[in-house]
Design an enzyme around this catalytic site. Structure first.
Site, PDB file in Angstrom:
ATOM      1  N   SER A   1       7.724 -13.661  -2.121  1.00 25.80           N
ATOM      2  CA  SER A   1       8.551 -12.395  -1.965  1.00 25.80           C
ATOM      3  C   SER A   1       8.308 -11.563  -3.057  1.00 25.80           C
ATOM      4  O   SER A   1       8.913 -10.743  -3.297  1.00 25.80           O
ATOM      5  CB  SER A   1      10.087 -12.903  -1.968  1.00 25.80           C
ATOM      6  OG  SER A   1      10.483 -13.300  -3.147  1.00 25.80           O
TER       7      SER A   1
ATOM      8  N   THR B   1      13.518 -10.621  -4.204  1.00 26.31           N
ATOM      9  CA  THR B   1      13.175  -9.966  -5.699  1.00 26.31           C
ATOM     10  C   THR B   1      13.426 -10.841  -6.618  1.00 26.31           C
ATOM     11  O   THR B   1      14.408 -11.583  -6.783  1.00 26.31           O
ATOM     12  CB  THR B   1      14.194  -8.769  -5.520  1.00 26.31           C
ATOM     13  OG1 THR B   1      14.519  -8.179  -4.525  1.00 26.31           O
ATOM     14  CG2 THR B   1      13.908  -7.740  -6.669  1.00 26.31           C
TER      15      THR B   1
ATOM     16  N   THR C   1       9.383  -6.787  -6.021  1.00 29.60           N
ATOM     17  CA  THR C   1       9.230  -7.388  -4.868  1.00 29.60           C
ATOM     18  C   THR C   1       8.359  -7.105  -3.840  1.00 29.60           C
ATOM     19  O   THR C   1       7.871  -6.082  -3.841  1.00 29.60           O
ATOM     20  CB  THR C   1      10.968  -7.089  -4.033  1.00 29.60           C
ATOM     21  OG1 THR C   1      10.977  -8.095  -3.049  1.00 29.60           O
ATOM     22  CG2 THR C   1      10.783  -5.628  -3.607  1.00 29.60           C
TER      23      THR C   1
ATOM     24  N   ARG D   1       8.418   0.405   5.419  1.00 35.74           N
ATOM     25  CA  ARG D   1       9.568   0.449   4.825  1.00 35.74           C
ATOM     26  C   ARG D   1       9.863   0.153   3.467  1.00 35.74           C
ATOM     27  O   ARG D   1       9.013  -0.575   2.809  1.00 35.74           O
ATOM     28  CB  ARG D   1      10.382  -0.806   5.563  1.00 35.74           C
ATOM     29  CG  ARG D   1      11.763  -0.942   5.320  1.00 35.74           C
ATOM     30  CD  ARG D   1      11.712  -2.294   4.079  1.00 35.74           C
ATOM     31  NE  ARG D   1      13.015  -2.623   4.062  1.00 35.74           N
ATOM     32  CZ  ARG D   1      13.680  -3.598   2.939  1.00 35.74           C
ATOM     33  NH1 ARG D   1      12.642  -3.958   1.887  1.00 35.74           N
ATOM     34  NH2 ARG D   1      14.611  -3.959   2.968  1.00 35.74           N
ATOM     35  N   VAL D   2      10.704   0.896   2.619  1.00 37.60           N
ATOM     36  CA  VAL D   2      10.669   0.569   1.239  1.00 37.60           C
ATOM     37  C   VAL D   2      12.498   0.048   1.055  1.00 37.60           C
ATOM     38  O   VAL D   2      13.328   0.794   1.836  1.00 37.60           O
ATOM     39  CB  VAL D   2      10.723   2.002   0.505  1.00 37.60           C
ATOM     40  CG1 VAL D   2      11.192   2.042  -1.075  1.00 37.60           C
ATOM     41  CG2 VAL D   2       9.286   2.350   0.518  1.00 37.60           C
ATOM     42  N   GLY D   3      12.470  -0.948   0.240  1.00 39.65           N
ATOM     43  CA  GLY D   3      13.869  -1.439  -0.019  1.00 39.65           C
ATOM     44  C   GLY D   3      14.603  -1.074  -1.232  1.00 39.65           C
ATOM     45  O   GLY D   3      14.276   0.194  -1.537  1.00 39.65           O
ATOM     46  N   ASP D   4      15.511  -1.499  -1.612  1.00 41.91           N
ATOM     47  CA  ASP D   4      16.208  -1.128  -2.911  1.00 41.91           C
ATOM     48  C   ASP D   4      15.543  -1.515  -4.277  1.00 41.91           C
ATOM     49  O   ASP D   4      15.703  -0.614  -5.160  1.00 41.91           O
ATOM     50  CB  ASP D   4      17.657  -2.024  -3.031  1.00 41.91           C
ATOM     51  CG  ASP D   4      17.454  -3.494  -3.005  1.00 41.91           C
ATOM     52  OD1 ASP D   4      16.498  -4.034  -2.603  1.00 41.91           O
ATOM     53  OD2 ASP D   4      17.996  -4.161  -3.951  1.00 41.91           O
TER      54      ASP D   4
ATOM     55  N   THR E   1      19.684  -8.077  -5.693  1.00 49.19           N
ATOM     56  CA  THR E   1      18.793  -8.797  -4.967  1.00 49.19           C
ATOM     57  C   THR E   1      19.481  -9.050  -3.664  1.00 49.19           C
ATOM     58  O   THR E   1      20.961  -8.813  -3.219  1.00 49.19           O
ATOM     59  CB  THR E   1      18.482 -10.396  -5.544  1.00 49.19           C
ATOM     60  OG1 THR E   1      17.791 -11.024  -4.512  1.00 49.19           O
ATOM     61  CG2 THR E   1      19.845 -11.049  -5.432  1.00 49.19           C
ATOM     62  N   GLY E   2      18.759  -9.191  -2.648  1.00 50.89           N
ATOM     63  CA  GLY E   2      19.236  -9.351  -1.033  1.00 50.89           C
ATOM     64  C   GLY E   2      18.893  -8.179  -0.238  1.00 50.89           C
ATOM     65  O   GLY E   2      17.783  -7.497  -0.389  1.00 50.89           O
TER      66      GLY E   2
ATOM     67  N   GLY F   1      18.107  -5.031   1.091  1.00 50.40           N
ATOM     68  CA  GLY F   1      17.776  -3.802   0.399  1.00 50.40           C
ATOM     69  C   GLY F   1      18.767  -2.527   0.994  1.00 50.40           C
ATOM     70  O   GLY F   1      19.181  -1.837   0.348  1.00 50.40           O
TER      71      GLY F   1
HETATM   72  N1  GLY Z   1      16.075  -6.475  -2.072  1.00 48.72           N
HETATM   73  C1  GLY Z   1      14.529  -6.553  -1.686  1.00 48.72           C
HETATM   74  C2  GLY Z   1      14.418  -5.609  -0.347  1.00 48.72           C
HETATM   75  O1  GLY Z   1      15.126  -5.657   0.260  1.00 48.72           O
HETATM   76  O2  GLY Z   1      13.257  -4.951  -0.423  1.00 48.72           O
END
Ligand code: GLY
Length: 324
Positions: free
Chosen positions: A80, A182, A200, A210-213, A233-234, A236
């Site tokens: 990940s 992450t 991550t 797509r971009v996460g948090d 974490t989790g 995003g």
């Molecule tokens: N927390 C990582 C993501 O959602 O990309």
């Protein structure tokens, strides 16, 4: 120099006497013994060891968190993060990362491909550009120009997993102990200065682009050197919707302990997502350190753990408390 140090000490004494008193965490054993490092999930155990060594070698908190999380980025068995991270639904490994120091300086990269150590590119963005985030091809070109090597990050195993996923193409990003995401790392040094890093490959099988948090300052990571630091974490999207890490820090500013602050934001996320389709598989977790060195981890569902390293704990894994 002497005057600067005097001012810093005076500031810290003032903080200790007022706001820091409110930051004490009743739910953890309180040790004012810093430095201390915490990081998400079991890959944090090794990452913390690398960071701790850098810190003890006098390389500073920023280098410590950078090289700590690079340990996970470099490991092909960490599915990940970085090299070996699971790809998006088009079979592309795309990476997000950010880093932040005690002066509120920060840097980030998002949607970066073919570069193994996005955290180091993020640091370079912070230190050598007038910007905070570079994305996609711009981030890649910047990395290449600065001596990073282009390489294929999709391992044979990740390719097999992707081909298997394509048979059903069902997107349900279950993120938990057996399939975590992450690595976020927080560090408080012996002067009570705070540092953080987050990196991550994002949710497996996400849409391309797509971009996460994780690269978003305030969502995946935030710190205020007068108050504390937090990282996420989790899923995003759930963390971005609530400005998760910034909110944890704000809760600490308002007097909550790290555990109560993490819990408060997890509960906000829970309330907001109860009637949404992603509730079925939603997991989020936060880690936090307050200015006095107190720490916590808390998640929505059972299964989140974090690594703790300090003078008393040699990179131990701690099961986080959870909500449901
Ligand atoms: N927390 C990582 C993501 O959602 O990309």
């Amino acid at each position: 120099m002497i005057r600067r140090k005097f001012l810093k000490n005076t500031l810290y004494s003032t903080l200790s006497a007022s706001s820091l008193v409110n930051l004490s965490n009743k739910n953890n054993s309180i040790s004012k013994d810093v430095p201390r490092i915490i990081s998400t999930w079991n890959h944090g155990v090794n990452a913390n060891k690398v960071a701790w060594e850098k810190l003890n070698n006098g390389e500073g908190g920023l280098t410590a968190v950078e090289f700590g999380v690079r340990d996970s980025e470099n490991d092909p068995n960490e599915r990940s993060v970085g090299y070996g991270g699971l790809p998006d639904r088009d079979g592309k490994v795309t990476l997000d990362a950010c880093i932040m120091d005690s002066n509120n300086d920060c840097g980030a990269v998002s949607f970066l491909q073919n570069i193994k150590n996005p955290i180091s590119v993020a640091r370079l963005v912070m230190e050598t550009t007038p910007h905070i985030m570079l994305s996609g091809k711009g981030a890649y070109d910047f990395a290449i120009k600065n001596g990073f090597k282009s390489q294929i990050l999709l391992t044979e195993q990740s390719k097999i997993d992707w081909e298997n996923w394509l048979k059903k193409s069902d997107y349900k990003p279950v993120i938990n102990i057996e399939n975590h995401d992450t690595i976020s790392m927080l560090l408080i040094d012996s002067d009570h200065n705070l540092f953080g890093a987050c990196t991550t490959s994002g949710t497996a099988w996400k849409m391309h682009g797509r971009v996460g948090d994780s690269p978003i300052i305030g969502a995946g990571l935030f710190l205020d050197n007068e108050v504390g630091a937090a990282a996420a974490t989790g899923l995003g999207e759930a963390v971005i919707r609530t400005a998760g890490s910034a909110m944890v820090v704000e809760c600490m500013r308002n007097g909550m302990s790290p555990i109560d602050a993490c819990k408060e934001v997890v509960q906000r996320i829970s309330k907001l997502h109860k009637d949404r389709p992603e509730w079925e598989y939603l997991q989020v977790g936060f880690i936090a350190i307050s200015k006095n060195g107190d720490y916590a981890g808390y998640s929505l569902k059972k299964g989140f753990n974090y690594a703790l390293t300090d003078n008393e704990n040699d990179s131990i894994l701690v099961d986080a408390k959870y909500s449901v």
